[in-house]
Design a protein around this motif. Structure first.
Motif, PDB file in Angstrom:
ATOM      1  N   UNK A 136       0.561  -1.258   0.090  1.00 43.72           N
ATOM      2  CA  UNK A 136       0.084   0.006  -0.046  1.00 43.72           C
ATOM      3  C   UNK A 136       0.840   1.329  -0.108  1.00 43.72           C
ATOM      4  N   UNK A 137       2.097   1.103  -0.103  1.00 44.92           N
ATOM      5  CA  UNK A 137       2.822   2.429   0.061  1.00 44.92           C
ATOM      6  C   UNK A 137       2.935   3.077  -1.215  1.00 44.92           C
ATOM      7  N   UNK A 138       3.007   2.300  -2.317  1.00 45.88           N
ATOM      8  CA  UNK A 138       3.491   3.132  -3.514  1.00 45.88           C
ATOM      9  C   UNK A 138       2.323   3.318  -4.260  1.00 45.88           C
ATOM     10  N   UNK A 139       1.789   4.593  -4.791  1.00 44.14           N
ATOM     11  CA  UNK A 139       0.669   4.867  -5.497  1.00 44.14           C
ATOM     12  C   UNK A 139       1.333   5.015  -6.956  1.00 44.14           C
ATOM     13  N   UNK A 140       1.349   3.959  -7.343  1.00 43.40           N
ATOM     14  CA  UNK A 140       2.050   3.588  -9.044  1.00 43.40           C
ATOM     15  C   UNK A 140       1.114   2.418  -9.351  1.00 43.40           C
ATOM     16  N   UNK A 141       0.834   2.502 -10.807  1.00 47.71           N
ATOM     17  CA  UNK A 141       0.534   1.211 -11.625  1.00 47.71           C
ATOM     18  C   UNK A 141       1.437   1.061 -12.595  1.00 47.71           C
ATOM     19  N   UNK A 142       1.244  -0.032 -13.049  1.00 47.69           N
ATOM     20  CA  UNK A 142       2.169  -0.414 -14.391  1.00 47.69           C
ATOM     21  C   UNK A 142       1.347  -0.722 -15.527  1.00 47.69           C
ATOM     22  N   UNK A 143       1.640  -0.137 -16.708  1.00 46.47           N
ATOM     23  CA  UNK A 143       0.810  -0.177 -17.712  1.00 46.47           C
ATOM     24  C   UNK A 143       1.416  -1.326 -18.794  1.00 46.47           C
ATOM     25  N   UNK A 144       0.688  -1.620 -19.766  1.00 44.27           N
ATOM     26  CA  UNK A 144       1.395  -2.751 -20.723  1.00 44.27           C
ATOM     27  C   UNK A 144       2.113  -1.934 -21.786  1.00 44.27           C
ATOM     28  N   UNK A 145       2.433  -0.773 -21.757  1.00 45.02           N
ATOM     29  CA  UNK A 145       3.154  -0.442 -23.165  1.00 45.02           C
ATOM     30  C   UNK A 145       4.415   0.110 -22.342  1.00 45.02           C
ATOM     31  N   UNK A 146       5.573   0.180 -23.185  1.00 41.31           N
ATOM     32  CA  UNK A 146       6.705   0.519 -22.763  1.00 41.31           C
ATOM     33  C   UNK A 146       7.847   1.047 -23.845  1.00 41.31           C
ATOM     34  N   UNK A 147       8.970   1.041 -23.799  1.00 41.94           N
ATOM     35  CA  UNK A 147      10.042   1.826 -24.578  1.00 41.94           C
ATOM     36  C   UNK A 147       9.774   1.203 -26.197  1.00 41.94           C
ATOM     37  N   UNK A 149       7.056   0.525 -27.595  1.00 43.23           N
ATOM     38  CA  UNK A 149       5.964   1.249 -28.106  1.00 43.23           C
ATOM     39  C   UNK A 149       6.113   2.493 -28.021  1.00 43.23           C
ATOM     40  N   UNK A 150       7.382   3.227 -27.898  1.00 38.19           N
ATOM     41  CA  UNK A 150       7.689   4.491 -27.992  1.00 38.19           C
ATOM     42  C   UNK A 150       7.141   5.340 -26.922  1.00 38.19           C
ATOM     43  N   UNK A 151       7.036   4.732 -25.476  1.00 31.39           N
ATOM     44  CA  UNK A 151       6.744   5.709 -24.419  1.00 31.39           C
ATOM     45  C   UNK A 151       7.672   6.254 -23.865  1.00 31.39           C
ATOM     46  N   UNK A 152       7.651   7.539 -23.398  1.00 36.61           N
ATOM     47  CA  UNK A 152       8.707   8.135 -22.839  1.00 36.61           C
ATOM     48  C   UNK A 152       8.434   8.769 -21.552  1.00 36.61           C
ATOM     49  N   UNK A 164      -4.791  10.931 -14.869  1.00 34.77           N
ATOM     50  CA  UNK A 164      -4.695   9.829 -13.800  1.00 34.77           C
ATOM     51  C   UNK A 164      -3.338  10.140 -13.167  1.00 34.77           C
ATOM     52  N   UNK A 165      -2.442  10.215 -14.119  1.00 33.47           N
ATOM     53  CA  UNK A 165      -0.768  10.680 -13.438  1.00 33.47           C
ATOM     54  C   UNK A 165       0.107  10.723 -14.519  1.00 33.47           C
ATOM     55  N   UNK A 166       1.304  10.379 -14.154  1.00 30.53           N
ATOM     56  CA  UNK A 166       2.419  10.646 -15.342  1.00 30.53           C
ATOM     57  C   UNK A 166       3.443   9.533 -15.421  1.00 30.53           C
ATOM     58  N   UNK A 167       3.890   9.284 -16.564  1.00 28.93           N
ATOM     59  CA  UNK A 167       4.914   8.012 -16.700  1.00 28.93           C
ATOM     60  C   UNK A 167       6.239   8.396 -15.886  1.00 28.93           C
ATOM     61  N   UNK A 168       6.740   7.589 -14.926  1.00 32.41           N
ATOM     62  CA  UNK A 168       8.269   7.906 -14.186  1.00 32.41           C
ATOM     63  C   UNK A 168       9.002   7.044 -14.510  1.00 32.41           C
ATOM     64  N   UNK A 169       8.542   5.817 -15.195  1.00 33.40           N
ATOM     65  CA  UNK A 169       9.554   4.897 -15.371  1.00 33.40           C
ATOM     66  C   UNK A 169       9.209   4.112 -16.532  1.00 33.40           C
ATOM     67  N   UNK A 170      10.073   3.767 -17.344  1.00 35.04           N
ATOM     68  CA  UNK A 170       9.966   3.062 -18.724  1.00 35.04           C
ATOM     69  C   UNK A 170      10.858   1.949 -18.809  1.00 35.04           C
ATOM     70  N   UNK A 171      10.241   0.789 -18.776  1.00 35.82           N
ATOM     71  CA  UNK A 171      10.967  -0.410 -19.156  1.00 35.82           C
ATOM     72  C   UNK A 171      10.827  -0.934 -20.393  1.00 35.82           C
TER      73      UNK A 171
END
Lengths: 296, 183
Positions: A136-147, A149-152, A164-171
């Motif tokens: 319950x500590x991290x208010x983050x979710x993971x999406x199924x699109x990454x580098x 798919x040209x996500x930055x 909803x939020x902002x992308x902070x880490x791209x795998x």
């Protein structure tokens, strides 16, 4: 028995080992929290665990497929509904364009500065929320699109109602969204009623946002709609963020305690949109001095 | 000097000696069990299930540390912890530290734990799991997170209930098979 247990080779004792690993993990934590020394470590581990995650999500995937199959029986109805929806939206869009033109005209008459052409939404990528983390500590979710798919980093994630939020880490194949409810995340906003500007931050709790540092006598009411102001260039302007739910004006304090709830389904949706914005080039170089956003 | 009154009942070693001597686990067996535990931990659950879900990786690691301490050491615990941290998107090293600490406790307490039956071991394992969760909460609090509420610790309770069945399942391939050629 193929293997003989190693009875006599023990190496250092448990306490020594614990000390070593405790030191190692404390170093890692400090590096991760403060200094960001090993930015490659996290993506590397993410690649290793990706197949396992994929396996873990397989049942949910199957469930979705089955649900989709049953939903396809209502396809005609859905199609009709969507067509109707499209028509009404289209009509509103036309009206919006007319209003835009009128607004431009009026601005010209007033001699006001033309609205700075804010970063136009180049394209939106549809993504699906893979999972929300278990603790319950991290208010983050993971999406199924990454580098792939040209996500930055820094792109905005919205749903049909708001931010909803902002992308902070791209795998490589997935990406991490920091929700607006995260404690370290803030959004520049504006009250629709009186265009008062401020910055809203997450409260670190589910479904709660905080407007900090607004003085007790600020003109703000319950049920005020807060939209993005577009200042800062990260968020496009005019997207709904939150609604004020509770204002606690204690004259003893300098600031009012203003709690609001996000409008978007921050913890509900499955499908979201990732907006690719082209950040506008600042035309005044003096504004972009060497003041770096500081981590604190 | 007053000699302690020793309960004869407790001294009887039949229970202890009656335990099966487990065959040493094969590497792939340990690897497979930990992989499955990781997958179970990665399952995308929501709501109440998420609160009640025990940490399968921690329990599996504790099992190997108590029963076959040569197999799973702190380095493996550390790597598994890092994987959990990346999956959970929290501070890198949080679970790694917590897992190392529980492995330490399992290593120093394992001889004592082996004296008890599986059901008697369960509450003691529960305490170790609670220590792990306390460490995780403390690290989170130190990095400016909010306290998640007391229901966070319910995962240890479900871990207690899971210990006996999980150990039983993990033991099955290790049991000595009756030799069909024996007289």
């Amino acid at each position: 028995m193929e293997t003989t247990p190693q009875f006599f080779r023990h190496g250092p004792g448990p306490l020594a080992r614990l000390m070593f690993f405790a030191l190692l993990s404390c170093t890692l934590m400090a590096a991760d929290l403060r200094f960001k020394y090993f930015p490659e470590l996290r993506p590397a581990i993410a690649v290793i665990i990706y197949p396992l995650q994929k396996l873990a999500h397989f049942p949910a995937h199957i469930y979705d497929r089955v649900e989709e199959f049953f939903a396809s029986f209502h396809l005609i109805q859905e199609n009709n509904f969507l067509r109707q929806r499209y028509l009404t939206d289209r009509e509103q869009l036309v009206r919006l364009q007319a209003l835009k033109a009128e607004n431009k005209q009026l601005r010209k008459l007033l001699g006001a500065v033309e609205q700075i052409e804010t970063n136009t939404v180049a394209k939106a990528v549809m993504a699906e929320i893979l999972y929300t983390p278990r603790d319950p500590f991290s208010h983050k979710t993971t999406l199924n699109k990454g580098r792939h798919h040209n996500i930055k980093k820094g792109q905005i994630v919205v749903d049909d109602k708001g931010i909803i939020g902002q992308i902070t880490q791209v795998y490589q194949w997935v990406s991490e969204v920091t929700l607006i409810t995260d404690k370290d995340h803030s959004v520049p906003i504006q009250i629709v009623r009186n265009s008062l500007r401020s910055v809203i931050s997450g409260a670190g709790k589910n479904n709660e946002l905080e407007l900090r540092y607004l003085s007790v006598n600020t003109d703000i009411q319950e049920n005020d709609l807060l939209v993005t102001s577009g200042i800062g260039g990260v968020y496009p302007s005019g997207i709904p963020v939150a609604k004020v739910t509770k204002i606690d004006r204690n004259p003893a304090d300098t600031f009012a305690r203003i709690i609001s709830t996000p409008i978007a389904g921050v913890d509900r949706n499955r499908q979201v949109l990732i907006l690719s914005l082209v950040p506008p080039l600042p035309n005044n170089p003096a504004e972009t001095s060497d003041i770096e956003p500081q981590n604190h | 000097m007053n000699p302690k009154i020793i309960d004869e009942e407790k001294l009887r070693s039949n229970n202890y000696l009656g335990q099966d001597i487990l065959a040493p686990a094969k590497n792939w067996h340990v690897f497979l069990s930990l992989t499955i535990a990781l997958i179970l931990n990665f399952l995308p659950l929501q709501g109440n299930f998420l609160i009640l879900r025990p940490d399968f990786v921690a329990i599996t690691m504790l099992f190997w540390c108590v029963n076959q301490p040569q197999r799973v050491g702190m380095s493996i615990a550390f790597c598994l912890g890092l994987m959990m941290d990346v999956n959970n998107a929290n501070i890198l090293g949080q679970h790694a530290l917590a897992y190392c600490v529980i492995v330490y406790f399992a290593l120093i307490l394992r001889r004592r734990l082996r004296m008890f039956s599986l059901l008697q071991q369960a509450p003691q394992i529960g305490f170790i799991l609670l220590i792990m969760q306390i460490i995780i909460v403390l690290i989170a609090l130190l990095s400016d997170s909010n306290f998640p509420g007391w229901h966070f610790f319910l995962a240890s309770v479900t871990g207690v209930f899971l210990w006996a069945p999980l150990s039983f399942i993990l033991c099955i391939p290790l049991r000595p098979k009756p030799d069909p050629d024996a007289l």
